[in-house]
Design an enzyme around this catalytic site. Sequence first.
Site, short mmCIF file in Angstrom:
data_model
loop_
_atom_site.label_atom_id
_atom_site.label_comp_id
_atom_site.label_asym_id
_atom_site.label_seq_id
_atom_site.Cartn_x
_atom_site.Cartn_y
_atom_site.Cartn_z
N GLY A 1 -4.49 -4.51 -3.64
CA GLY A 1 -5.52 -3.51 -3.90
C GLY A 1 -4.83 -2.22 -4.25
N HIS A 2 -4.98 -1.79 -5.49
CA HIS A 2 -4.30 -0.59 -5.96
C HIS A 2 -5.35 0.42 -6.40
CE1 HIS A 2 -1.02 -3.69 -7.23
NE2 HIS A 2 -1.05 -3.50 -5.93
N LYS B 1 1.84 2.20 -5.01
CA LYS B 1 2.40 1.65 -6.25
C LYS B 1 1.49 1.95 -7.44
CE LYS B 1 2.34 -2.42 -4.34
NZ LYS B 1 2.07 -2.07 -2.93
N GLN C 1 2.06 -6.03 -3.27
CA GLN C 1 2.56 -6.16 -1.90
C GLN C 1 3.85 -5.33 -1.73
OE1 GLN C 1 1.43 -9.44 -3.47
NE2 GLN C 1 -0.48 -8.65 -2.71
N ASP D 1 0.81 -1.23 0.00
CA ASP D 1 0.00 0.00 0.00
C ASP D 1 0.84 1.27 0.00
OD1 ASP D 1 -2.26 -1.65 0.14
OD2 ASP D 1 -2.15 -1.70 2.33
P1 GDP Z 1 -0.75 0.28 -3.53
O1 GDP Z 1 -1.34 -0.98 -3.03
O2 GDP Z 1 0.70 0.39 -3.25
O3 GDP Z 1 -1.08 0.55 -4.97
O4 GDP Z 1 -1.43 1.46 -2.68
P2 GDP Z 1 -3.00 1.60 -2.34
O5 GDP Z 1 -3.71 2.03 -3.57
O6 GDP Z 1 -3.49 0.40 -1.63
O7 GDP Z 1 -2.95 2.75 -1.24
C1 GDP Z 1 -2.47 4.03 -1.54
C2 GDP Z 1 -3.62 5.05 -1.38
O8 GDP Z 1 -3.09 6.34 -1.26
C3 GDP Z 1 -4.57 5.09 -2.56
O9 GDP Z 1 -5.87 5.36 -2.10
C4 GDP Z 1 -4.05 6.28 -3.39
O10 GDP Z 1 -5.05 6.91 -4.15
C5 GDP Z 1 -3.55 7.18 -2.33
N1 GDP Z 1 -2.37 7.98 -2.68
C6 GDP Z 1 -1.34 7.65 -3.48
N2 GDP Z 1 -0.39 8.60 -3.45
C7 GDP Z 1 -0.83 9.56 -2.60
C8 GDP Z 1 -0.29 10.78 -2.10
O11 GDP Z 1 0.81 11.19 -2.45
N3 GDP Z 1 -1.02 11.46 -1.19
C9 GDP Z 1 -2.23 11.04 -0.77
N4 GDP Z 1 -2.88 11.77 0.13
N5 GDP Z 1 -2.79 9.88 -1.20
C10 GDP Z 1 -2.10 9.16 -2.10
P1 IMO Z 2 -0.88 -4.21 -2.16
O1 IMO Z 2 -0.46 -4.72 -3.52
C1 IMO Z 2 -0.89 -4.64 2.16
C2 IMO Z 2 -0.78 -8.71 3.74
C3 IMO Z 2 -2.01 -9.14 4.49
C4 IMO Z 2 -1.38 -10.08 5.50
C5 IMO Z 2 -0.28 -10.77 4.68
C6 IMO Z 2 -0.68 -12.12 4.12
O2 IMO Z 2 -2.18 -3.50 -2.16
O3 IMO Z 2 0.23 -3.42 -1.56
P2 IMO Z 2 -2.24 -12.82 2.10
O4 IMO Z 2 -3.71 -12.59 1.87
O5 IMO Z 2 -1.37 -12.26 1.03
O6 IMO Z 2 -1.92 -14.25 2.41
O7 IMO Z 2 -1.93 -12.02 3.47
O8 IMO Z 2 0.02 -9.88 3.62
N1 IMO Z 2 -1.04 -8.21 2.37
C7 IMO Z 2 -1.03 -6.92 2.04
N2 IMO Z 2 -0.88 -5.80 2.82
N3 IMO Z 2 -1.03 -4.51 0.83
C8 IMO Z 2 -1.14 -5.60 0.04
O9 IMO Z 2 -1.13 -5.53 -1.30
C9 IMO Z 2 -1.19 -6.88 0.65
N4 IMO Z 2 -1.33 -8.13 0.18
C10 IMO Z 2 -1.22 -8.94 1.25
O10 IMO Z 2 -2.65 -8.05 5.10
O11 IMO Z 2 -0.75 -9.34 6.51
MG MG Z 3 -2.85 -1.64 -1.75
#
Ligand code: GDP
Ligand code: IMO
Ligand code: MG
Length: 437
Positions: A40-41, A16, A227, A13
Amino acid sequence: MASIVVLGGQWGDEGKGKVVDLLTEHVDICARFAGGHNAGHTVKVGDTKYPLHLVPCGILRPNITCVIGNGVVVEPKQLVEEIEQLARQGIEVQGRLWVSDRAQVVLPPHPALDRAKEALLADGKKIGTTSRGIGPAYSDKASRVGLRLVDLDDDDGPDRLEAFLRSRNELLVKTYGAEPLEVEEVLETVFGPGGQRDQLRPYVKNTAEYLYRRLADGASLLAEGAQGALLDLDHGTYPFVTSSSATAGGACTGLGIPPTRIDAVFGVFKAYTTRVGGGPFPTELLDDIGDTIRERGHEYGTTTGRPRRVGWFDAVAARHAVKINGISSIALTLLDVLDAFEELKVCTAYRHRGQALTEYPSSLQVLAECEPVYRTMKGWNTPLSEKTSFNDFPPAAREYVELLAELLKTEIALVSVGPERRRSIRLESEFFEKLGA
Ligand code: GDP
Ligand code: IMO
Ligand code: MG
């Protein structure tokens, strides 16, 4: 144009999705190499949010071809739903999304086993998985009993799936005391007319061969990680990890491309740290500061909606990620979340039983006993989200970014101050030069 790997440097999270979306402006192909729909992106383009789990974030750029590599575990229902959701949002994927025929299929027993295994673990031992069946799917792959997408088309595909389902039902019932799955129903869902096999067929091909040809023709590739490094099966905080190779090596095995094809590894780091699920977290903030960061950063899981655990930036963990991935440049994201503080802390080292540790410990017991050594920094306490250049940042914000670059011994090429594409500030860097951007 260069080929690059983009991956998370923490526990997932890191933003990415946003960074991949930005960088795909400069490449031809975007390919996911690991994980499944545990990822989850969220990508925000204009006012529209695109939540993606399996489909690579490059899909939002019309000229990009996307690949889901053999290293990914594919849940057919999820993939079909995501393709339909994208279509509802005006994005057609047919002809520009290819799924590896060697990718393993996540089947209904996998989430059932995932939940059953977690339920048996005591508090404090629970991994806190996403319950998507990712661990069981990769276990079956390693045990050589899983099914790949290509296997569904073999003459004995239905027999193999039936045998697999019966063996997993036995495990569910006898070992875990859980409910068995309806074998006939699952077979029909997969193999019935218009079933999952038919729905996915237009997308499935030998993607390693496809990538080989495109790269030989001069196309450039962005390998998209899911991840983060600390969730990597080998290099993360085992057993509180996911079950795939989230680090740079995973891009090669997970796509079928040689390491010599990769020109740079780009690490995405949040300006602080979060983690979802169990496991040690030395810089965790269990106080009001943590709550403020969680609320400001909307730190709730995209996949499960769980509140994310929050802490200060951990440079010891981040440096570990830089080393094992060969990260040469960094995107620092969510810096705007730290706008509201008088003072910020950065963990520069760990102390364990009175001794300074600079290496990231392999032992989970040692990690759990580590005390972070903090450097206190002045906060900037002004909004960054409208800034368009690094030079316009308040000095304290510049100092914070510069400290992280120094601690990680790596250039910071991009700073993100909001979810939208335009809230991205490029710094002078070798990275963008290499990318030809
Ligand atoms: P990922 O799993 O690495 O792709 O990240 P996620 O999408 O799960 O979580 C990142 C969250 O932060 C998302 O809701 C993005 O829209 C948001 N986001 C990304 N970059 C920024 C930033 O620079 N500032 C803020 N406030 N939100 C951001
Ligand atoms: P993105 O791509 C954050 C964590 C789960 C748990 C561990 C194992 O959005 O960054 P799993 O279901 O993979 O067997 O769970 O890994 N986990 C993540 N945490 N972002 C993710 O993906 C994750 N994918 C798995 O919360 O701790
Ligand atoms: Mg994510």
